[in-house]
Scaffold this motif. Sequence first.
Motif, PDB file in Angstrom:
ATOM      1  N   ASP A  78     -20.220   9.502   4.718  1.00 55.39           N
ATOM      2  CA  ASP A  78     -19.166   8.686   5.317  1.00 55.39           C
ATOM      3  C   ASP A  78     -18.734   7.630   4.298  1.00 55.39           C
ATOM      4  OD1 ASP A  78     -17.476   7.458   7.106  1.00 55.39           O
ATOM      5  OD2 ASP A  78     -19.065   6.374   8.163  1.00 55.39           O
ATOM      6  N   VAL A  79     -17.501   7.738   3.811  1.00 51.95           N
ATOM      7  CA  VAL A  79     -16.995   6.859   2.755  1.00 51.95           C
ATOM      8  C   VAL A  79     -15.769   6.107   3.262  1.00 51.95           C
ATOM      9  CG1 VAL A  79     -16.078   6.757   0.401  1.00 51.95           C
ATOM     10  CG2 VAL A  79     -17.822   8.459   0.988  1.00 51.95           C
ATOM     11  N   VAL A  80     -15.787   4.773   3.106  1.00 50.99           N
ATOM     12  CA  VAL A  80     -14.623   3.981   3.518  1.00 50.99           C
ATOM     13  C   VAL A  80     -13.923   3.421   2.290  1.00 50.99           C
ATOM     14  CG1 VAL A  80     -15.400   3.382   5.838  1.00 50.99           C
ATOM     15  CG2 VAL A  80     -16.135   1.971   3.922  1.00 50.99           C
ATOM     16  N   ILE A  81     -12.599   3.478   2.330  1.00 46.90           N
ATOM     17  CA  ILE A  81     -11.772   3.006   1.218  1.00 46.90           C
ATOM     18  C   ILE A  81     -10.643   2.149   1.784  1.00 46.90           C
ATOM     19  CG2 ILE A  81     -12.327   5.001  -0.225  1.00 46.90           C
ATOM     20  CD1 ILE A  81      -9.669   6.246   0.514  1.00 46.90           C
ATOM     21  N   PRO A  82     -10.006   1.320   0.951  1.00 45.08           N
ATOM     22  CA  PRO A  82      -8.906   0.477   1.443  1.00 45.08           C
ATOM     23  C   PRO A  82      -7.743   1.307   1.967  1.00 45.08           C
ATOM     24  CG  PRO A  82      -9.694  -0.302  -0.692  1.00 45.08           C
ATOM     25  CD  PRO A  82     -10.321   1.041  -0.466  1.00 45.08           C
ATOM     26  N   ASN A  83      -7.001   0.735   2.913  1.00 48.87           N
ATOM     27  CA  ASN A  83      -5.901   1.488   3.511  1.00 48.87           C
ATOM     28  C   ASN A  83      -4.534   1.160   2.920  1.00 48.87           C
ATOM     29  OD1 ASN A  83      -5.414  -1.029   4.614  1.00 48.87           O
ATOM     30  ND2 ASN A  83      -5.602  -0.396   6.753  1.00 48.87           N
ATOM     31  N   ASP A  84      -4.453   0.157   2.011  1.00 45.34           N
ATOM     32  CA  ASP A  84      -3.159  -0.118   1.389  1.00 45.34           C
ATOM     33  C   ASP A  84      -2.965   0.841   0.217  1.00 45.34           C
ATOM     34  OD1 ASP A  84      -3.677  -1.702  -1.358  1.00 45.34           O
ATOM     35  OD2 ASP A  84      -5.162  -2.331   0.115  1.00 45.34           O
ATOM     36  N   PRO A  85      -1.714   1.232  -0.085  1.00 45.97           N
ATOM     37  CA  PRO A  85      -1.468   2.290  -1.070  1.00 45.97           C
ATOM     38  C   PRO A  85      -2.105   2.054  -2.429  1.00 45.97           C
ATOM     39  CG  PRO A  85       0.539   1.796   0.139  1.00 45.97           C
ATOM     40  CD  PRO A  85      -0.466   0.769   0.552  1.00 45.97           C
ATOM     41  N   SER A  86      -1.994   0.853  -2.962  1.00 42.82           N
ATOM     42  CA  SER A  86      -2.500   0.580  -4.306  1.00 42.82           C
ATOM     43  C   SER A  86      -4.015   0.683  -4.388  1.00 42.82           C
ATOM     44  CB  SER A  86      -2.044  -0.807  -4.764  1.00 42.82           C
ATOM     45  OG  SER A  86      -2.716  -1.191  -5.939  1.00 42.82           O
ATOM     46  N   ASN A  87      -4.714  -0.038  -3.519  1.00 41.06           N
ATOM     47  CA  ASN A  87      -6.180  -0.045  -3.576  1.00 41.06           C
ATOM     48  C   ASN A  87      -6.787   1.262  -3.074  1.00 41.06           C
ATOM     49  OD1 ASN A  87      -6.835  -2.714  -4.676  1.00 41.06           O
ATOM     50  ND2 ASN A  87      -5.794  -3.474  -2.860  1.00 41.06           N
ATOM     51  N   ASN A  88      -6.067   1.950  -2.204  1.00 37.64           N
ATOM     52  CA  ASN A  88      -6.486   3.279  -1.767  1.00 37.64           C
ATOM     53  C   ASN A  88      -6.574   4.207  -2.973  1.00 37.64           C
ATOM     54  OD1 ASN A  88      -5.708   6.149  -0.765  1.00 37.64           O
ATOM     55  ND2 ASN A  88      -6.314   5.088   1.099  1.00 37.64           N
ATOM     56  N   SER A  89      -5.539   4.198  -3.791  1.00 35.08           N
ATOM     57  CA  SER A  89      -5.511   5.033  -4.994  1.00 35.08           C
ATOM     58  C   SER A  89      -6.572   4.591  -5.991  1.00 35.08           C
ATOM     59  CB  SER A  89      -4.133   4.946  -5.644  1.00 35.08           C
ATOM     60  OG  SER A  89      -3.127   5.260  -4.708  1.00 35.08           O
ATOM     61  N   ARG A  90      -6.721   3.292  -6.098  1.00 31.09           N
ATOM     62  CA  ARG A  90      -7.697   2.734  -7.044  1.00 31.09           C
ATOM     63  C   ARG A  90      -9.110   3.224  -6.721  1.00 31.09           C
ATOM     64  NH1 ARG A  90      -7.928  -3.783  -8.042  1.00 31.09           N
ATOM     65  NH2 ARG A  90      -9.295  -3.776  -9.877  1.00 31.09           N
ATOM     66  N   ALA A  91      -9.422   3.279  -5.421  1.00 31.71           N
ATOM     67  CA  ALA A  91     -10.735   3.759  -4.984  1.00 31.71           C
ATOM     68  C   ALA A  91     -10.922   5.232  -5.353  1.00 31.71           C
ATOM     69  CB  ALA A  91     -10.885   3.556  -3.477  1.00 31.71           C
ATOM     70  N   LEU A  92      -9.895   6.031  -5.104  1.00 31.16           N
ATOM     71  CA  LEU A  92      -9.988   7.465  -5.402  1.00 31.16           C
ATOM     72  C   LEU A  92     -10.104   7.712  -6.909  1.00 31.16           C
ATOM     73  CD1 LEU A  92      -7.322   8.809  -2.877  1.00 31.16           C
ATOM     74  CD2 LEU A  92      -9.818   8.844  -2.635  1.00 31.16           C
ATOM     75  N   ILE A  93      -9.369   6.930  -7.698  1.00 33.41           N
ATOM     76  CA  ILE A  93      -9.431   7.083  -9.156  1.00 33.41           C
ATOM     77  C   ILE A  93     -10.825   6.721  -9.677  1.00 33.41           C
ATOM     78  CG2 ILE A  93      -8.554   6.139 -11.336  1.00 33.41           C
ATOM     79  CD1 ILE A  93      -5.793   5.877  -9.882  1.00 33.41           C
ATOM     80  N   LEU A  94     -11.426   5.684  -9.096  1.00 33.16           N
ATOM     81  CA  LEU A  94     -12.786   5.311  -9.511  1.00 33.16           C
ATOM     82  C   LEU A  94     -13.767   6.443  -9.195  1.00 33.16           C
ATOM     83  CD1 LEU A  94     -14.803   3.249 -10.598  1.00 33.16           C
ATOM     84  CD2 LEU A  94     -14.977   2.304  -8.285  1.00 33.16           C
ATOM     85  N   LEU A  95     -13.652   7.049  -8.020  1.00 28.98           N
ATOM     86  CA  LEU A  95     -14.539   8.154  -7.656  1.00 28.98           C
ATOM     87  C   LEU A  95     -14.295   9.373  -8.544  1.00 28.98           C
ATOM     88  CD1 LEU A  95     -14.529   7.877  -3.756  1.00 28.98           C
ATOM     89  CD2 LEU A  95     -16.357   7.225  -5.337  1.00 28.98           C
ATOM     90  N   HIS A  96     -13.040   9.574  -8.935  1.00 25.89           N
ATOM     91  CA  HIS A  96     -12.731  10.668  -9.865  1.00 25.89           C
ATOM     92  C   HIS A  96     -13.427  10.430 -11.208  1.00 25.89           C
ATOM     93  CE1 HIS A  96     -10.193  13.569 -12.140  1.00 25.89           C
ATOM     94  NE2 HIS A  96     -10.289  12.639 -13.095  1.00 25.89           N
TER      95      HIS A  96
END
Length: 264
Positions: free
Chosen positions: A127-145
């Motif tokens: 279960d992974v939670v990430i920010p819901n605003d567009p910028s930080n949402n992407s930032r979280a996914l890029i970090l995991l990538h």
Amino acid sequence: MKKYLLLPLLAASLALAACGKPANDSKKLVVAATAVPHAEILAVVKPILEKEGLTLDVRVFNDYVQPNDQLVQKQVDVNYFQTEPYLDAYNRDRKTDLVKVIGVHIEPFGAYSRRFTSLDALPNGADVVIPNDPSNNSRALILLHKAGVITLKDPTNALATQRDIIANPKQLKFRELDSAMLPRVLDQVDLALINTNYALDAGLNPTQDALAIESKDSPYVNFLVARPDNKDDARVQQLAKALTGPEVKAFIAEKYKGAVLPAF
């Protein structure tokens, strides 16, 4: 006869009151900011600016929407809390034209867990939670990538979404929450991707507690932001100069010890 003297007397008293008004009232700047580290950094420059005749009125917010909304509505003069991708997304979605004044610091974004000591230890279906605003949402996914947990179609896309995930070997289950909520649910989830300002506010130490964290060359600089009509105002430029002065650089190094980095 006395009643005819009231108007001149009233005018005289108003004139005296005007003469007694502090001279620096006309040199005031209202700044919207989040608490950590932005308001703390502003507290460093406040006495510096007061010596120059400029009074800072710092208004602290615990979300990322109101500081921009109030800037657009001219309830504040500038704000200090956001990165360029976040500002771009806000302007695009709200049809506004807020502008950057100067970059001040970088907050390396991190992934945190109370249950696991490494990303490799995450179970299937975590279960992974990430920010819901567009910028930080992407930032979280890029970090995991970059950490090798997922694969994005284009990791250079600053507005990547979950739809851009092309490989998710652990079948992570993503949920999106308001950024301010993420530290509060950390005990209830397997992994939370948290902005450093909220991590610090929650007592986390990004350089020690994060299982993955952005590198020092993160492009997500936090900017002082204004409107087109006041970005060149002398008071705004005075604040910009103070925020990128040696006192702020020394404070950031001493206070945050690598969790926040100067961008100048």
